[in-house]
Scaffold this motif. Structure first.
Motif, PDB file in Angstrom:
ATOM      1  N   GLY A   1       2.832 -19.363  11.751  1.00 18.29           N
ATOM      2  CA  GLY A   1       2.441 -18.387  12.763  1.00 18.29           C
ATOM      3  C   GLY A   1       3.557 -17.432  13.134  1.00 18.29           C
ATOM      4  N   VAL A   2       4.403 -17.110  12.162  1.00 19.47           N
ATOM      5  CA  VAL A   2       5.568 -16.257  12.381  1.00 19.47           C
ATOM      6  C   VAL A   2       5.333 -14.914  11.705  1.00 19.47           C
ATOM      7  CG1 VAL A   2       8.039 -16.054  11.895  1.00 19.47           C
ATOM      8  CG2 VAL A   2       7.073 -18.279  12.458  1.00 19.47           C
ATOM      9  N   THR A   3       5.717 -13.832  12.382  1.00 21.17           N
ATOM     10  CA  THR A   3       5.614 -12.505  11.773  1.00 21.17           C
ATOM     11  C   THR A   3       6.824 -12.255  10.882  1.00 21.17           C
ATOM     12  OG1 THR A   3       6.825 -11.366  13.528  1.00 21.17           O
ATOM     13  CG2 THR A   3       4.423 -11.631  13.830  1.00 21.17           C
ATOM     14  N   GLN A   4       6.733 -11.229  10.058  1.00 21.88           N
ATOM     15  CA  GLN A   4       7.874 -10.845   9.229  1.00 21.88           C
ATOM     16  C   GLN A   4       9.056 -10.447  10.107  1.00 21.88           C
ATOM     17  OE1 GLN A   4       6.257  -7.778   6.701  1.00 21.88           O
ATOM     18  NE2 GLN A   4       5.520  -9.248   5.190  1.00 21.88           N
ATOM     19  N   THR A   5       8.791  -9.765  11.198  1.00 19.53           N
ATOM     20  CA  THR A   5       9.853  -9.344  12.112  1.00 19.53           C
ATOM     21  C   THR A   5      10.540 -10.540  12.748  1.00 19.53           C
ATOM     22  OG1 THR A   5       8.677  -7.283  12.552  1.00 19.53           O
ATOM     23  CG2 THR A   5      10.354  -7.933  14.152  1.00 19.53           C
ATOM     24  N   GLN A   6       9.757 -11.521  13.163  1.00 16.14           N
ATOM     25  CA  GLN A   6      10.340 -12.728  13.749  1.00 16.14           C
ATOM     26  C   GLN A   6      11.193 -13.481  12.726  1.00 16.14           C
ATOM     27  OE1 GLN A   6       6.568 -14.363  14.985  1.00 16.14           O
ATOM     28  NE2 GLN A   6       6.946 -13.875  17.149  1.00 16.14           N
ATOM     29  N   LEU A   7      10.674 -13.600  11.506  1.00 12.15           N
ATOM     30  CA  LEU A   7      11.428 -14.273  10.452  1.00 12.15           C
ATOM     31  C   LEU A   7      12.724 -13.516  10.156  1.00 12.15           C
ATOM     32  CD1 LEU A   7      11.581 -16.590   8.406  1.00 12.15           C
ATOM     33  CD2 LEU A   7      10.228 -15.180   6.832  1.00 12.15           C
ATOM     34  N   ALA A   8      12.649 -12.203  10.183  1.00  8.21           N
ATOM     35  CA  ALA A   8      13.833 -11.380   9.943  1.00  8.21           C
ATOM     36  C   ALA A   8      14.906 -11.640  11.004  1.00  8.21           C
ATOM     37  CB  ALA A   8      13.447  -9.900   9.925  1.00  8.21           C
ATOM     38  N   LYS A   9      14.498 -11.719  12.260  1.00 10.06           N
ATOM     39  CA  LYS A   9      15.468 -11.953  13.339  1.00 10.06           C
ATOM     40  C   LYS A   9      16.152 -13.308  13.196  1.00 10.06           C
ATOM     41  CE  LYS A   9      13.323  -8.926  16.722  1.00 10.06           C
ATOM     42  NZ  LYS A   9      12.569  -8.821  17.971  1.00 10.06           N
ATOM     43  N   VAL A  10      15.399 -14.311  12.784  1.00 11.85           N
ATOM     44  CA  VAL A  10      15.944 -15.663  12.648  1.00 11.85           C
ATOM     45  C   VAL A  10      16.880 -15.778  11.447  1.00 11.85           C
ATOM     46  CG1 VAL A  10      15.302 -18.065  12.167  1.00 11.85           C
ATOM     47  CG2 VAL A  10      14.005 -16.749  13.829  1.00 11.85           C
ATOM     48  N   THR A  11      16.548 -15.091  10.361  1.00 18.57           N
ATOM     49  CA  THR A  11      17.285 -15.268   9.108  1.00 18.57           C
ATOM     50  C   THR A  11      18.366 -14.227   8.855  1.00 18.57           C
ATOM     51  OG1 THR A  11      15.680 -13.951   7.870  1.00 18.57           O
ATOM     52  CG2 THR A  11      15.292 -16.348   7.989  1.00 18.57           C
ATOM     53  N   GLY A  12      18.257 -13.076   9.501  1.00 19.81           N
ATOM     54  CA  GLY A  12      19.185 -11.994   9.192  1.00 19.81           C
ATOM     55  C   GLY A  12      18.794 -11.215   7.950  1.00 19.81           C
ATOM     56  N   VAL A  13      17.641 -11.557   7.367  1.00 18.83           N
ATOM     57  CA  VAL A  13      17.078 -10.821   6.232  1.00 18.83           C
ATOM     58  C   VAL A  13      16.156  -9.763   6.821  1.00 18.83           C
ATOM     59  CG1 VAL A  13      15.618 -10.996   4.178  1.00 18.83           C
ATOM     60  CG2 VAL A  13      17.201 -12.859   4.741  1.00 18.83           C
ATOM     61  N   SER A  14      16.272  -8.526   6.422  1.00 20.73           N
ATOM     62  CA  SER A  14      15.465  -7.468   7.035  1.00 20.73           C
ATOM     63  C   SER A  14      13.971  -7.708   6.829  1.00 20.73           C
ATOM     64  CB  SER A  14      15.854  -6.100   6.469  1.00 20.73           C
ATOM     65  OG  SER A  14      15.345  -5.942   5.159  1.00 20.73           O
ATOM     66  N   ALA A  15      13.186  -7.225   7.766  1.00 22.68           N
ATOM     67  CA  ALA A  15      11.732  -7.337   7.655  1.00 22.68           C
ATOM     68  C   ALA A  15      11.235  -6.609   6.408  1.00 22.68           C
ATOM     69  CB  ALA A  15      11.054  -6.785   8.909  1.00 22.68           C
ATOM     70  N   THR A  16      11.880  -5.512   6.059  1.00 25.87           N
ATOM     71  CA  THR A  16      11.512  -4.783   4.842  1.00 25.87           C
ATOM     72  C   THR A  16      11.754  -5.646   3.614  1.00 25.87           C
ATOM     73  OG1 THR A  16      11.992  -2.659   5.871  1.00 25.87           O
ATOM     74  CG2 THR A  16      11.978  -2.720   3.475  1.00 25.87           C
ATOM     75  N   SER A  17      12.880  -6.337   3.578  1.00 27.24           N
ATOM     76  CA  SER A  17      13.169  -7.220   2.439  1.00 27.24           C
ATOM     77  C   SER A  17      12.155  -8.352   2.354  1.00 27.24           C
ATOM     78  CB  SER A  17      14.584  -7.799   2.548  1.00 27.24           C
ATOM     79  OG  SER A  17      15.537  -6.786   2.363  1.00 27.24           O
ATOM     80  N   ILE A  18      11.804  -8.920   3.495  1.00 29.74           N
ATOM     81  CA  ILE A  18      10.809  -9.993   3.510  1.00 29.74           C
ATOM     82  C   ILE A  18       9.469  -9.474   2.998  1.00 29.74           C
ATOM     83  CG2 ILE A  18       9.465 -11.528   5.009  1.00 29.74           C
ATOM     84  CD1 ILE A  18      12.100 -11.772   6.710  1.00 29.74           C
ATOM     85  N   SER A  19       9.075  -8.295   3.443  1.00 31.03           N
ATOM     86  CA  SER A  19       7.832  -7.686   2.964  1.00 31.03           C
ATOM     87  C   SER A  19       7.895  -7.450   1.458  1.00 31.03           C
ATOM     88  CB  SER A  19       7.584  -6.364   3.690  1.00 31.03           C
ATOM     89  OG  SER A  19       6.453  -5.707   3.156  1.00 31.03           O
ATOM     90  N   ASN A  20       9.022  -6.933   0.984  1.00 32.32           N
ATOM     91  CA  ASN A  20       9.167  -6.674  -0.451  1.00 32.32           C
ATOM     92  C   ASN A  20       9.095  -7.960  -1.267  1.00 32.32           C
ATOM     93  OD1 ASN A  20       9.338  -3.918  -0.127  1.00 32.32           O
ATOM     94  ND2 ASN A  20      11.565  -3.880  -0.133  1.00 32.32           N
ATOM     95  N   ILE A  21       9.694  -9.029  -0.766  1.00 31.43           N
ATOM     96  CA  ILE A  21       9.617 -10.324  -1.450  1.00 31.43           C
ATOM     97  C   ILE A  21       8.174 -10.815  -1.468  1.00 31.43           C
ATOM     98  CG2 ILE A  21      10.239 -12.770  -1.255  1.00 31.43           C
ATOM     99  CD1 ILE A  21      13.003 -11.692  -0.108  1.00 31.43           C
ATOM    100  N   GLU A  22       7.515 -10.768  -0.324  1.00 40.75           N
ATOM    101  CA  GLU A  22       6.140 -11.265  -0.233  1.00 40.75           C
ATOM    102  C   GLU A  22       5.181 -10.481  -1.127  1.00 40.75           C
ATOM    103  OE1 GLU A  22       4.901 -11.446   3.851  1.00 40.75           O
ATOM    104  OE2 GLU A  22       6.236 -13.129   4.297  1.00 40.75           O
ATOM    105  N   ASN A  23       5.448  -9.215  -1.315  1.00 43.11           N
ATOM    106  CA  ASN A  23       4.566  -8.371  -2.126  1.00 43.11           C
ATOM    107  C   ASN A  23       4.992  -8.293  -3.585  1.00 43.11           C
ATOM    108  OD1 ASN A  23       2.528  -7.383  -0.223  1.00 43.11           O
ATOM    109  ND2 ASN A  23       4.310  -6.602   0.862  1.00 43.11           N
ATOM    110  N   GLY A  24       6.041  -9.024  -3.937  1.00 43.74           N
ATOM    111  CA  GLY A  24       6.477  -9.058  -5.327  1.00 43.74           C
ATOM    112  C   GLY A  24       7.313  -7.875  -5.754  1.00 43.74           C
ATOM    113  N   TYR A  25       7.777  -7.058  -4.809  1.00 38.17           N
ATOM    114  CA  TYR A  25       8.588  -5.897  -5.156  1.00 38.17           C
ATOM    115  C   TYR A  25      10.038  -6.283  -5.394  1.00 38.17           C
ATOM    116  CZ  TYR A  25       4.716  -3.391  -2.905  1.00 38.17           C
ATOM    117  OH  TYR A  25       3.497  -2.914  -2.530  1.00 38.17           O
ATOM    118  N   SER A  26      10.476  -7.353  -4.731  1.00 35.08           N
ATOM    119  CA  SER A  26      11.866  -7.792  -4.836  1.00 35.08           C
ATOM    120  C   SER A  26      11.922  -9.226  -5.330  1.00 35.08           C
ATOM    121  CB  SER A  26      12.568  -7.726  -3.473  1.00 35.08           C
ATOM    122  OG  SER A  26      12.640  -6.411  -3.007  1.00 35.08           O
TER     123      SER A  26
END
Length: 122
Positions: free
Chosen positions: A70-95
């Motif tokens: 139940g975590v958003t990409q933004t929340q995960l980004a804040k916890v990990t220090g990985v940008s929300a854009t990077s998380i989105s790119n990973i999830e969508n197979g771009y990175s």
């Protein structure tokens, strides 16, 4: 989402070949082109096809674990220090998700880096 499903969704949205598609980053356009050639049109490079599918599978695995918590990409980004854009790119197979970033995300997602990078469900 498989590569074929991704490409079919793009076709359904009538994105491929439009100015919006052309406005995508070269890396994203190249990925879509590779997906089209290797997964949808019977490309001949099984190693490339397998790599693309693995990248998409890992992204799905990251998204599923994040959503299960139940975590958003933004929340995960804040916890990990990985940008929300990077998380989105990973999830969508771009990175590509490498071992170091997999370990960082895995801690926040309550699993191991190997769980995220494993291509076989078991």
């Amino acid at each position: 989402m498989t590569g074929q499903e991704l490409y079919e969704r793009l076709l359904e949205l009538e994105l491929v070949g439009t100015p919006e598609f052309e406005a995508l980053s070269p890396a994203k356009r190249a990925l879509y082109d590779l997906v089209a050639n290797e997964l949808c049109q019977g490309g001949t490079d099984p190693k490339l096809r397998a790599g693309l599918q693995r990248q998409l599978d890992i992204g799905v695995r990251v998204r599923e674990r994040r959503e299960r918590l139940g975590v958003t990409q933004t929340q995960l980004a804040k916890v990990t220090g990985v940008s929300a854009t990077s998380i989105s790119n990973i999830e969508n197979g771009y990175s590509r998700l490498g071992p170091k970033r997999a370990a960082t995300l895995a801690v926040a997602l309550g699993c191991s880096g190997e769980d995220l990078l494993n291509v076989t469900d078991g």
